[in-house]
Design an enzyme around this catalytic site. Structure first.
Site, PDB file in Angstrom:
ATOM      1  N   ASP A  14      37.530  31.374  30.666  1.00 57.41           N
ATOM      2  CA  ASP A  14      38.029  32.605  30.052  1.00 57.41           C
ATOM      3  C   ASP A  14      39.271  33.043  30.823  1.00 57.41           C
ATOM      4  OD1 ASP A  14      37.936  35.003  28.379  1.00 57.41           O
ATOM      5  OD2 ASP A  14      37.322  36.064  30.180  1.00 57.41           O
ATOM      6  N   SER A  15      39.984  34.017  30.256  1.00 60.74           N
ATOM      7  CA  SER A  15      41.163  34.545  30.924  1.00 60.74           C
ATOM      8  C   SER A  15      40.797  35.320  32.184  1.00 60.74           C
ATOM      9  CB  SER A  15      41.936  35.469  29.975  1.00 60.74           C
ATOM     10  OG  SER A  15      41.091  36.527  29.569  1.00 60.74           O
ATOM     11  N   CYS A  77      36.550  32.585  25.395  1.00 64.29           N
ATOM     12  CA  CYS A  77      37.669  33.516  25.261  1.00 64.29           C
ATOM     13  C   CYS A  77      38.109  33.462  23.804  1.00 64.29           C
ATOM     14  CB  CYS A  77      38.804  33.077  26.187  1.00 64.29           C
ATOM     15  SG  CYS A  77      40.370  33.922  25.922  1.00 64.29           S
ATOM     16  N   GLU A 156      37.940  45.254  32.978  1.00 59.66           N
ATOM     17  CA  GLU A 156      38.271  44.580  34.245  1.00 59.66           C
ATOM     18  C   GLU A 156      38.253  45.571  35.423  1.00 59.66           C
ATOM     19  OE1 GLU A 156      39.612  41.250  34.891  1.00 59.66           O
ATOM     20  OE2 GLU A 156      39.371  40.490  32.862  1.00 59.66           O
ATOM     21  N   CYS A 188      36.072  39.935  21.351  1.00 58.19           N
ATOM     22  CA  CYS A 188      36.638  39.615  22.665  1.00 58.19           C
ATOM     23  C   CYS A 188      35.449  39.608  23.605  1.00 58.19           C
ATOM     24  CB  CYS A 188      37.651  40.686  23.085  1.00 58.19           C
ATOM     25  SG  CYS A 188      38.209  40.512  24.807  1.00 58.19           S
ATOM     26  N   HIS A 190      35.048  40.440  26.534  1.00 57.77           N
ATOM     27  CA  HIS A 190      34.909  41.638  27.373  1.00 57.77           C
ATOM     28  C   HIS A 190      34.124  42.749  26.652  1.00 57.77           C
ATOM     29  CE1 HIS A 190      38.245  39.741  29.537  1.00 57.77           C
ATOM     30  NE2 HIS A 190      38.121  40.634  30.505  1.00 57.77           N
TER      31      HIS A 190
END
Length: 275
Positions: A14-15, A77, A156, A188, A190
């Site tokens: 993932d990013s 991702c 994040e 997403c 996240h």
């Protein structure tokens, strides 16, 4: 040979930390499997970058995961799934899956009025991939996409329950509420961490689809189909999960330990540009 192959780890990337929601579901649903996870923390976020850049980053990460002798790769991702998966899949001899198709499939099953919302990064929404998959499965479906670029940095920064996050969720999602959608894809990796706030804003009548969970289910089916399920009991002495990042290893480790069902001992920083 087949047995040895099945005991290899699953590669996942993932990013940044969002893909840990996919890793969490894999750990819960497939406790016998080993995982090698890479978080591209030096180059996060991916959502505002071009297809060419995402493709280059993804190829580097795939080469790194192959160096770790993985048996399958999960693109954990949405942006990389949208921009790089189809192209890279044909270059590999091992199976590779993303997070977009499993989420789209479940949304099509869940909707009652054929009005499906998708929230994601700018890249995921502009790619139109969710709309494409949903319309393939259900031509009558109307898909309403909404980019929510600030959700990733808020997650994040561990600000899941902060009043600022609640206000941003309200701002982004109020227009979606007015579109009479009955199903919303958290497009997403996240976003499942904001699920309770999203639920609060959207109300109980809207079904929230978590592609992280659906991807773990699809991966389980894929490994079984390919004869790659690890039937051997996991080794008790050796930690079955390894984590690598391109930057900020301590921050990553702290975040991972706040959401994963196991404590990770360390995250190793590597120079991804070498791959």
């Amino acid at each position: 040979m087949a047995e040895r192959e099945s005991e290899k780890p699953i590669g996942m990337f993932d990013s940044g930390v969002g893909g840990l929601t996919v890793a969490r579901e894999v750990m819960r649903n497939m406790p016998g499997e080993k995982i090698v996870y890479f978080g591209d923390t030096a180059r996060v976020p991916y959502g505002n970058k071009s297809k060419e850049i995402i493709l280059r980053y993804s190829r580097q990460i795939v080469r790194f995961l192959q160096s770790q002798d993985v048996k399958a790769i999960v693109v954990a991702c949405n942006t990389a799934s949208a921009f790089a998966l189809e192209e890279i899949r044909h270059e590999l001899k091992i199976p590779m899956i993303g997070v977009v198709k499993p989420g789209a499939r479940v949304a099509c099953k869940a909707t009652r009025n054929n009005r499906i919302g998708v929230i994601g990064t700018n890249g995921t929404i502009s790619s139109g991939l969710y709309t494409e998959f949903i319309r393939e499965m259900n031509p009558r479906a109307q898909v309403v996409g909404k980019a929510c670029p600030l959700f990733v940095p808020l997650v994040e920064e561990n600000m899941w329950k902060d009043p600022v996050t609640k206000e941003m969720v309200r701002r982004y999602l109020t227009p979606l509420k007015e579109q009479n959608i009955d199903t919303l894809i958290l497009g997403c990796t996240h976003y499942p961490l904001l699920r309770s706030v999203i639920r609060e804003v959207m109300g109980e009548s809207v079904t929230l689809v978590n592609p992280a969970y659906e991807t773990a289910c699809s991966l389980k089916e894929l490994l079984a189909r390919e004869g790659l399920t690890n039937e051997a009991a996991p080794e008790t002495k050796k930690h079955p999960y390894r984590f690598f990042v391109s930057d900020a290893a301590e921050t990553f480790q702290k975040f991972a330990n706040s959401i994963l069902p196991v404590d990770i001992e360390n995250a190793q920083k590597i120079n991804i540009e070498e791959y």
